[in-house]
Design an enzyme around this catalytic site. Structure first.
Site, mmCIF file in Angstrom:
data_model
loop_
_atom_site.group_PDB
_atom_site.id
_atom_site.type_symbol
_atom_site.label_atom_id
_atom_site.label_comp_id
_atom_site.label_asym_id
_atom_site.label_seq_id
_atom_site.Cartn_x
_atom_site.Cartn_y
_atom_site.Cartn_z
ATOM 1 N N GLY A 1 -14.249 -3.104 4.965
ATOM 2 C CA GLY A 1 -14.130 -1.726 5.396
ATOM 3 C C GLY A 1 -13.133 -0.974 4.535
ATOM 4 O O GLY A 1 -12.323 -1.564 3.816
ATOM 5 N N CYS A 2 -13.192 0.362 4.597
ATOM 6 C CA CYS A 2 -12.298 1.174 3.771
ATOM 7 C C CYS A 2 -10.847 1.044 4.220
ATOM 8 O O CYS A 2 -9.946 0.827 3.389
ATOM 9 C CB CYS A 2 -12.746 2.628 3.775
ATOM 10 N N TYR A 3 -10.593 1.153 5.526
ATOM 11 C CA TYR A 3 -9.220 0.976 5.998
ATOM 12 C C TYR A 3 -8.677 -0.414 5.645
ATOM 13 O O TYR A 3 -7.558 -0.534 5.125
ATOM 14 C CB TYR A 3 -9.134 1.207 7.505
ATOM 15 N N THR B 1 -9.438 -2.367 3.200
ATOM 16 C CA THR B 1 -9.161 -2.447 1.763
ATOM 17 C C THR B 1 -7.809 -1.834 1.443
ATOM 18 O O THR B 1 -7.002 -2.399 0.692
ATOM 19 C CB THR B 1 -10.275 -1.742 0.966
ATOM 20 N N SER B 2 -7.539 -0.664 2.025
ATOM 21 C CA SER B 2 -6.287 0.031 1.726
ATOM 22 C C SER B 2 -5.078 -0.667 2.340
ATOM 23 O O SER B 2 -3.954 -0.520 1.848
ATOM 24 C CB SER B 2 -6.347 1.478 2.222
#
Length: 345
Positions: free
Chosen positions: A148-150, A152-153
């Protein structure tokens, strides 16, 4: 040249996949599908593709896509891929799935956050596609659960430091902000212009479905249970994500040790940039790219580390990372198709 297909090419992540794959030197985008827009050229849905990507969307068919593609991306809502992906795998296809359906090795965690899983065995065998951490496993994988994007960050800054034992596991608090495209292209009142413009809000506080995903990965990396506090926010911009993480240090504050850990872990990894001492990450500087910029400050008075990371949620947080996974799976240069220069403004 490897033929690739995108199932669900008309959502934001699917369209970005089509954009990146169209210019990829090592693959051919041979088929795209859409349930809603079958029979319609992609350029009619996204006019920016006019004269560039005019391929017509097809209705999904296992037989058709397996005939036309060797590796397949599934850019679909959660729950749909768990039905489709096993049928593609049975036909000998390799798959990069952008939903949450194949991100969890502990399927009970998935079911607690989403819904019952109908492909548990395949999910347990899938590889979590965080390229900078699991590249060796990704190369030989048949199914990738694209992060997911969150996560990854959050995970890219944290994993090296957690592995090295520099942070107290119980102290981690992550504060993330995302552009509105993270909510997807489907109509939602919360994503309307008048609801988002000139506003800034937290949502799904302490209950976001990406939290269990991050906890599972960090627990695996540390060899002990980890449960972070995670609070997402919605920013009034189309794309981009910035995460600020706060954690107590296990020893005396030492900025050199933090920098050495991060730079050593990501040495030779082309898409993670550790910011210089006089710069912190900014979403503008990664827009449209597959970069993750990481910076930090040490709060010496409180012996606390402040980590900051920035990604484009649709690229490194979705389509770009999916292509990076594909490159590793196919033995291509990891940067192939992803080496665009960031916009200076």
């Amino acid at each position: 040249m490897t033929r690739v297909g995108v199932v669900g090419a008309t959502g934001y992540a699917g369209a970005d996949l089509a954009r990146i794959l169209h210019g990829h030197p090592g693959v051919e985008l041979s088929v795209i599908t859409s349930r809603q827009y079958a029979g319609v050229p992609l350029s009619r849905i996204y006019p920016s593709f006019e004269g560039v990507i005019d391929r017509v969307c097809e209705a999904f068919s296992v037989d058709s896509i397996c005939e036309k593609a060797d590796l397949i991306f599934t850019a679909l809502p959660h729950k749909v891929p768990m039905d489709i992906v096993p049928r593609l795998v049975e036909r000998g296809k390799r798959v990069v799935d952008l939903s949450a359906d194949f991100r969890f090795r502990e399927v009970d965690r998935y079911e607690a956050a989403y819904q019952p899983h109908t492909a548990r065995t395949l999910s347990e065998k899938a590889v979590y596609g965080l390229c900078e951490v699991y590249a060796d496993a990704i190369r030989s994988a048949g199914v990738i659960g694209n992060p997911g994007c969150y996560p990854t960050s959050v995970l890219l800054p944290l994993i090296p430091l957690m592995r090295a034992g520099l942070l107290k596991r119980s102290s981690v608090i992550c504060d993330s902000k995302s552009g509105v495209s993270g909510a997807g292209r489907s109509l939602s009142i919360g994503s309307l212009y008048c609801e988002v413009s000139e506003s800034f809000r937290a949502y799904k506080v302490a209950e976001h479905r990406h939290n269990p995903e991050m906890n599972e990965v960090l627990s695996r990396e540390c060899g002990q249970p980890v449960a972070i506090t995670f609070v997402p926010h919605l920013l009034p911009m189309s794309r981009g994500m910035l995460t600020t993480t706060y954690a107590e240090l296990t020893g005396p504050a030492d900025a050199d040790a933090i920098r050495s850990c991060l730079t050593g872990f990501y040495a030779g990894r082309p898409f993670v940039r550790i910011c210089s001492e006089n710069r912190l990450p900014d979403t503008r500087n990664v827009r449209g790219t597959n970069f993750c910029d990481i910076g930090f400050r040490v709060d010496k008075k409180n012996n606390r580390l402040i980590l900051i990371s920035a990604i484009d949620n649709l690229v490194k947080g979705a389509a770009g990372q999916a292509v990076q996974n594909m490159n590793l799976m196919l033995g291509l240069d990891e940067t192939a198709g992803l080496d665009s220069v960031p916009f200076p403004l």
